[in-house]
Design a protein around this motif. Structure first.
Motif, PDB file in Angstrom:
ATOM      1  N   MET A   1      45.616  40.220  50.542  1.00 32.43           N
ATOM      2  CA  MET A   1      44.687  40.423  49.430  1.00 32.43           C
ATOM      3  C   MET A   1      45.466  40.878  48.209  1.00 32.43           C
ATOM      4  O   MET A   1      46.400  41.673  48.339  1.00 32.43           O
ATOM      5  N   LEU A   2      45.087  40.347  47.035  1.00 34.02           N
ATOM      6  CA  LEU A   2      45.784  40.732  45.811  1.00 34.02           C
ATOM      7  C   LEU A   2      45.693  42.247  45.605  1.00 34.02           C
ATOM      8  O   LEU A   2      44.642  42.843  45.805  1.00 34.02           O
ATOM      9  N   SER A   3      46.786  42.834  45.175  1.00 39.55           N
ATOM     10  CA  SER A   3      46.804  44.281  44.945  1.00 39.55           C
ATOM     11  C   SER A   3      45.757  44.685  43.914  1.00 39.55           C
ATOM     12  O   SER A   3      45.065  45.694  44.064  1.00 39.55           O
ATOM     13  N   ARG A   4      45.639  43.874  42.879  1.00 42.10           N
ATOM     14  CA  ARG A   4      44.681  44.197  41.819  1.00 42.10           C
ATOM     15  C   ARG A   4      43.246  44.170  42.360  1.00 42.10           C
ATOM     16  O   ARG A   4      42.418  45.010  42.026  1.00 42.10           O
ATOM     17  N   ALA A   6      42.359  44.645  45.530  1.00 40.67           N
ATOM     18  CA  ALA A   6      42.203  45.788  46.421  1.00 40.67           C
ATOM     19  C   ALA A   6      41.888  47.047  45.619  1.00 40.67           C
ATOM     20  O   ALA A   6      41.006  47.840  45.972  1.00 40.67           O
ATOM     21  N   TYR A 310      49.534  50.312  48.062  1.00 37.39           N
ATOM     22  CA  TYR A 310      48.826  49.031  48.041  1.00 37.39           C
ATOM     23  C   TYR A 310      48.501  48.473  46.656  1.00 37.39           C
ATOM     24  O   TYR A 310      48.296  47.289  46.507  1.00 37.39           O
ATOM     25  N   ILE A 313      51.484  47.108  41.037  1.00 36.94           N
ATOM     26  CA  ILE A 313      51.911  45.765  40.677  1.00 36.94           C
ATOM     27  C   ILE A 313      53.204  45.886  39.902  1.00 36.94           C
ATOM     28  O   ILE A 313      53.305  46.670  38.967  1.00 36.94           O
ATOM     29  N   ARG A 314      54.193  45.148  40.334  1.00 41.10           N
ATOM     30  CA  ARG A 314      55.442  45.166  39.574  1.00 41.10           C
ATOM     31  C   ARG A 314      55.191  44.525  38.220  1.00 41.10           C
ATOM     32  O   ARG A 314      54.612  43.442  38.139  1.00 41.10           O
ATOM     33  N   ASN A 316      55.697  42.183  35.909  1.00 43.54           N
ATOM     34  CA  ASN A 316      56.531  40.983  35.804  1.00 43.54           C
ATOM     35  C   ASN A 316      57.013  40.763  34.383  1.00 43.54           C
ATOM     36  O   ASN A 316      58.011  40.157  34.121  1.00 43.54           O
ATOM     37  N   PHE A 317      56.227  41.297  33.448  1.00 43.13           N
ATOM     38  CA  PHE A 317      56.497  41.014  32.042  1.00 43.13           C
ATOM     39  C   PHE A 317      57.807  41.625  31.567  1.00 43.13           C
ATOM     40  O   PHE A 317      58.795  40.951  31.366  1.00 43.13           O
ATOM     41  N   GLN A 319      60.039  43.421  33.086  1.00 47.45           N
ATOM     42  CA  GLN A 319      61.172  43.277  33.975  1.00 47.45           C
ATOM     43  C   GLN A 319      61.895  41.946  33.759  1.00 47.45           C
ATOM     44  O   GLN A 319      63.102  41.891  33.607  1.00 47.45           O
ATOM     45  N   GLN A 320      61.101  40.880  33.686  1.00 46.11           N
ATOM     46  CA  GLN A 320      61.704  39.559  33.571  1.00 46.11           C
ATOM     47  C   GLN A 320      62.358  39.351  32.201  1.00 46.11           C
ATOM     48  O   GLN A 320      63.397  38.754  32.098  1.00 46.11           O
ATOM     49  N   ILE A 321      61.691  39.871  31.205  1.00 46.34           N
ATOM     50  CA  ILE A 321      62.241  39.706  29.863  1.00 46.34           C
ATOM     51  C   ILE A 321      63.639  40.334  29.798  1.00 46.34           C
ATOM     52  O   ILE A 321      64.587  39.748  29.311  1.00 46.34           O
ATOM     53  N   GLN A 324      66.667  38.476  31.160  1.00 41.59           N
ATOM     54  CA  GLN A 324      67.163  37.241  30.526  1.00 41.59           C
ATOM     55  C   GLN A 324      68.419  37.459  29.704  1.00 41.59           C
ATOM     56  O   GLN A 324      68.560  38.478  29.062  1.00 41.59           O
TER      57      GLN A 324
ATOM     58  N   GLU B 245      42.464  32.107  45.465  1.00 40.52           N
ATOM     59  CA  GLU B 245      42.590  33.427  44.850  1.00 40.52           C
ATOM     60  C   GLU B 245      42.360  33.297  43.355  1.00 40.52           C
ATOM     61  O   GLU B 245      42.835  32.356  42.720  1.00 40.52           O
ATOM     62  N   ASP B 251      49.187  39.369  38.220  1.00 35.39           N
ATOM     63  CA  ASP B 251      49.221  39.261  39.680  1.00 35.39           C
ATOM     64  C   ASP B 251      50.339  38.346  40.163  1.00 35.39           C
ATOM     65  O   ASP B 251      50.665  38.330  41.332  1.00 35.39           O
ATOM     66  N   LEU B 252      50.869  37.555  39.221  1.00 36.64           N
ATOM     67  CA  LEU B 252      51.871  36.569  39.630  1.00 36.64           C
ATOM     68  C   LEU B 252      53.257  37.017  39.215  1.00 36.64           C
ATOM     69  O   LEU B 252      53.418  37.746  38.246  1.00 36.64           O
ATOM     70  N   MET B 253      54.249  36.557  39.939  1.00 36.49           N
ATOM     71  CA  MET B 253      55.607  36.726  39.454  1.00 36.49           C
ATOM     72  C   MET B 253      56.483  35.604  39.972  1.00 36.49           C
ATOM     73  O   MET B 253      56.169  34.952  40.955  1.00 36.49           O
ATOM     74  N   GLN B 262      51.175  38.941  44.007  1.00 36.20           N
ATOM     75  CA  GLN B 262      51.484  40.269  44.528  1.00 36.20           C
ATOM     76  C   GLN B 262      50.292  40.781  45.322  1.00 36.20           C
ATOM     77  O   GLN B 262      49.260  41.087  44.765  1.00 36.20           O
ATOM     78  N   THR B 263      50.458  40.865  46.612  1.00 35.03           N
ATOM     79  CA  THR B 263      49.332  41.268  47.460  1.00 35.03           C
ATOM     80  C   THR B 263      49.620  42.594  48.148  1.00 35.03           C
ATOM     81  O   THR B 263      50.734  43.114  48.080  1.00 35.03           O
ATOM     82  N   THR B 264      48.623  43.108  48.829  1.00 36.27           N
ATOM     83  CA  THR B 264      48.781  44.380  49.546  1.00 36.27           C
ATOM     84  C   THR B 264      49.783  44.239  50.685  1.00 36.27           C
ATOM     85  O   THR B 264      50.263  45.216  51.212  1.00 36.27           O
ATOM     86  N   LEU B 285      58.332  33.155  28.140  1.00 40.34           N
ATOM     87  CA  LEU B 285      59.740  32.793  27.954  1.00 40.34           C
ATOM     88  C   LEU B 285      59.875  31.453  27.229  1.00 40.34           C
ATOM     89  O   LEU B 285      60.888  31.178  26.602  1.00 40.34           O
ATOM     90  N   PRO B 296      56.077  35.112  33.118  1.00 37.42           N
ATOM     91  CA  PRO B 296      57.429  34.733  32.715  1.00 37.42           C
ATOM     92  C   PRO B 296      58.108  33.914  33.814  1.00 37.42           C
ATOM     93  O   PRO B 296      58.072  34.290  34.970  1.00 37.42           O
TER      94      PRO B 296
END
Lengths: 324, 473
Positions: A1-4, A6, A310, A313-314, A316-317, A319-321, A324, B245, B251-253, B262-264, B285, B296
């Motif tokens: 299940m997506l963390s968000r 949950a 649980y 959320i990492r 992604n924004f 961190q990824q930038i 680069q 989903e 939620d994505l990476m 990204q899930t539990t 990007l 990204p």
């Protein structure tokens, strides 16, 4: 299940339970007032204290007029925990994840939201019988639970929703007990007076436990009443019961049977075991207030650990930038 | 009930010029008369309530945040008979196939520009032509997986395409939910008339999306900008119906050019993304670097073939309103066929003669910005005052490429319940087309209706409602 997802289900569980608890507290307080002899001051301050928002209340209002208290606890948009705000948040969190709950559950929650919004628009706090509003909210939340019980699948989402609900309930039971007991303390010496009995009955009714307590213990007695609210294994609003069920839900999510624990399972397991083997006399010896305080600290820790494990959320924004 | 019903000057879909019901509407008309005004009103009232309690709401842009409105559903259905539908279906299949070839060509050899069918500065100046997509080969060479063209009928009832929505158009959830509600209201009519079902749309959508991946059981996600998007209800609805989903960008990476949710229980891979966010917000990007909605690295993963995206990035170039004018020529060029459904006559302000004509006839024309949607940035000449005409004259002269003009359309009408009585209101038609192993037009549509008397603007953001659309067997 997506963390968000949950996370949203957890909070929708918490907020819905909060709205229900507030409604019951209010309803019971109304009833209690009717039974009090003339001259006894009304009892809104302890209620506000129990919600933990006394400071905010004092900033906004002088005194503890019934109208102010009702408005603050039920409809004040500045009070993050008012029934109005709790219902709105429960509904917003459900709306975010509505593809994860049954259509019936969603429509019931949405119905409650419109009911509370309409009551807010119609200035219910000015009506001559505001208690009808509180019993209606209570019933509508119970209805949502019933519908959910019969329509929602028992997946991780269900369990996160339950964890939110049970942690909230344990918190509210401990708070109302803490505050009420504090007020009743002076009268412990003359236990048995009609006034005293009224207060104890009101406390039990605040957690829908009056009838079942009477059936279990017969006569009202402060010690067994406290025991009932903290340690009863079968009463669904006792702190022990809530912890036990929240722990079960956590284990269903992780798939851990005993012998293997996530950090949050360790915390809640310790607390549950503590209560499971506690004796009510030891609790009084330790100090009821101190004991409840300790429970609340642990409840907060559980909530934080659930979130850590649980819901994170990492980002992604950023961190990824920077990669680069 | 229909004694005072006025149809003069327009094509009314129920009542012909002689004041009698067209064949395929006769049963409905009798049924309405037998039901009586009061009963219809009750049904309409309970329909409004039902929509609210189902939470079929949308947020209105340019309105204060958090305002939720229902898309008013008029209970009187709009009916298309088999012949009418065949014409629409064939016309759209042809059109979408041609547009798909066109987009592919634009991002590869650009033959159509080299052959001077379309002026190349039209494409070069298009904001929706994405350099990043040059040389891109989307899975199965399909770009336009999901589309919904807007169709109107002129004074004679002839169908014409008003615009092509190739960027994941919204509204299909209303088509589906409207049908559920109206089935409950007129069950006997459904039995008597024979209405083609639309309920398998989500299943067809899922099939189409899974067709894009080579995996045996691809995992599908619907990418939404989030709860404040006006179409959030639909995103959530489709995700639910497909068992996919519903994800937001956060939620994505992307790791090693693969996309994960990204899930539990940690990271889970995603194979197909039905995205409901604009091209330019998809990947900071590559496109708009300030976008917080996107993911990204998504575009790179897509280019590597590790994830399929529907619709493909870059399709917007073909539903630019300036390109629209060339579509008959595009169909001819790629398919060597005449269009089965025509365009509405269109004047391109970038062309000298057209510009002159447009400026001379502003009060008669509808002027549109080439890349605005939702009825914004447009002027309806006959309804606007002279001040607005002048405003648009300025705007057009400053940036002719950005404007097109069309004659004011006489949209067809369908009986609609109004405050006073049942009256004719203007409608358009948005059928939905899925392009997977074949091009399918779902036999139904979202009919949008302008609820205000005489109004031709059907957009939900500007006081439009909807109708259930029945395509007969």
């Amino acid at each position: 299940m997506l963390s968000r997802v949950a996370n949203s289900l957890f909070w929708s569980g918490r907020y819905l339970e909060r709205a229900e608890n507030y409604s019951r507290f209010m309803e019971v307080n109304f009833n209690l007032m009717l039974d009090l002899p003339p001259g006894v001051t009304e009892l809104w301050q302890p209620l506000i204290t129990a919600t933990g928002d006394l400071e905010l209340y004092k900033q906004k209002y002088d005194g503890y007029e019934k109208e102010d208290a009702i408005f603050f606890l039920a409809f004040d948009q500045d009070n993050p925990n008012s029934i109005l705000n709790s219902v709105r948040r429960a509904r917003e969190n459900s709306r975010i994840v509505r593809e994860n709950i049954s259509k019936e559950s969603w429509e019931a929650i949405n119905g409650l939201y419109h009911f509370v919004n309409d009551a807010h628009g119609g200035k219910t706090w000015n009506s001559d019988k505001p208690q009808h509003f509180f019993s209606a909210v209570k019933q509508k939340v119970e209805l949502i639970y019933g519908i959910s019980f019969n329509t929602d699948i028992r997946g991780d989402g269900w369990n996160f929703n339950r964890i939110g609900q049970y942690l909230e309930r344990a918190d509210k039971t401990s708070r109302i007990l803490d505050v009420k007991y504090h007020i009743l303390l002076p009268s412990v010496s003359d236990v048995g007076s009609p006034l005293d009995a009224l207060h104890w009955a009101a406390l039990l009714k605040s957690v829908s436990g009056y009838n079942s307590y009477r059936r279990y213990y017969g006569k009202l007695n402060p010690v067994t009443a406290v025991e009932y609210l903290i340690l009863a294994s079968l009463f669904p609003r006792s702190i022990y019961f809530c912890l036990n069920h929240a722990e079960n839900s956590l284990r269903q999510i992780s798939g851990n049977s005993s012998g293997k624990h996530t950090p949050v399972e360790k915390t809640i397991g310790n607390l549950r075991a503590d209560l499971e083997f506690a004796d009510i006399n030891d609790i009084f010896e330790f100090g009821l207030h101190e004991y409840l305080d300790k429970i609340q600290v642990q409840l907060n820790k559980v909530s934080e650990q659930v979130s850590e494990q649980y819901f994170q959320i990492r980002p992604n924004f950023t961190q990824q930038i920077s990669n680069q | 009930m229909f004694d005072k019903y006025k149809v003069s000057g327009f094509y009314d879909e129920m009542i012909s010029g002689e004041g009698v019901a067209r064949d395929h509407y006769a049963t409905l008309k009798d049924y309405l008369i037998n039901s009586g005004d009061e009963r219809l009103r009750q049904l309409q009232f309970s329909t409004d309530k039902a929509q609210m309690s189902m939470g079929m709401t949308f947020n209105v842009y340019h309105d204060s945040q958090g305002v939720e409105k229902i898309l008013h559903l008029d209970i009187i259905p709009r009916i298309l008979n088999r012949n009418e539908w065949d014409e629409i279906e064939g016309g759209l299949q042809q059109r979408i196939e041609a547009l798909n070839l066109f987009i592919h060509d634009l991002y590869h050899d650009q033959k159509i520009l080299k052959d001077k069918i379309i002026p190349d500065d039209l494409i070069r100046s298009s904001k929706d032509f994405l350099d990043a997509c040059k040389g891109l080969n989307p899975p199965k060479d399909i770009w336009i997986h999901i589309s919904g063209s807007d169709i109107v009928r002129d004074g004679e009832g002839k169908f014409m395409v008003l615009e092509d929505n190739l960027r994941c158009p919204s509204g299909v959830s209303y088509m589906l939910e409207n049908r559920e509600i109206i089935k409950g209201i007129f069950p006997d009519l459904f039995r008597n008339l024979g209405v083609q079902p639309v309920a398998d749309y989500p299943a067809q959508l899922l099939n189409m999306l899974q067709y894009l991946s080579d995996k045996e059981k691809p995992s599908v996600a619907v990418l939404t900008p989030g709860i404040y998007n006006s179409a959030y209800f639909e995103h959530s609805y489709l995700a639910l119906q497909m068992g996919a989903e519903l994800v937001t960008g956060q939620d994505l990476m992307v790791e090693n050019n693969r996309v994960y949710m990204q899930t539990t229980a940690g990271l889970e891979s995603v194979d197909v993304i039905y995205r409901r966010i604009d091209d330019k917000f998809m990947d900071p990007l590559v496109f708009n670097k300030d976008s917080m909605l996107g993911v990204p690295g998504l575009f790179e993963a897509y280019k590597k073939g590790n994830v399929a995206i529907a619709n493909a990035p870059g399709t917007g170039v073909a539903d630019d309103k300036a390109v629209y004018a060339y579509i008959p020529r595009i169909i001819k060029y790629y398919m060597d066929q005449d269009p089965k459904i025509n365009n509405v006559p269109t004047y391109l302000c970038s062309e000298k003669d057209s510009l002159k004509y447009v400026l001379e006839h502003l009060p008669e024309l509808v002027v549109k910005e080439t890349n605005a949607a939702g009825g914004y940035g447009m002027m309806i000449g006959p309804k606007a005052d002279s001040k607005t005409h002048e405003e648009f004259r300025e705007k057009i002269l400053n940036d002719p490429r950005n404007y097109i003009a069309q004659p004011t359309l006489s949209l067809s009408t369908v009986p609609t319940i109004t405050d006073k009585d049942i009256a004719a209101r203007h409608v358009d038609l948005r059928p939905y087309i899925l392009y997977g192993d074949s091009i399918k037009v779902i036999p139904g549509a979202l009919t949008r209706v302008a609820l205000v008397e005489g109004s031709l603007v059907v957009n939900s953001s500007q006081g439009g409602g909807s109708k259930d659309t029945w395509v007969l067997f």
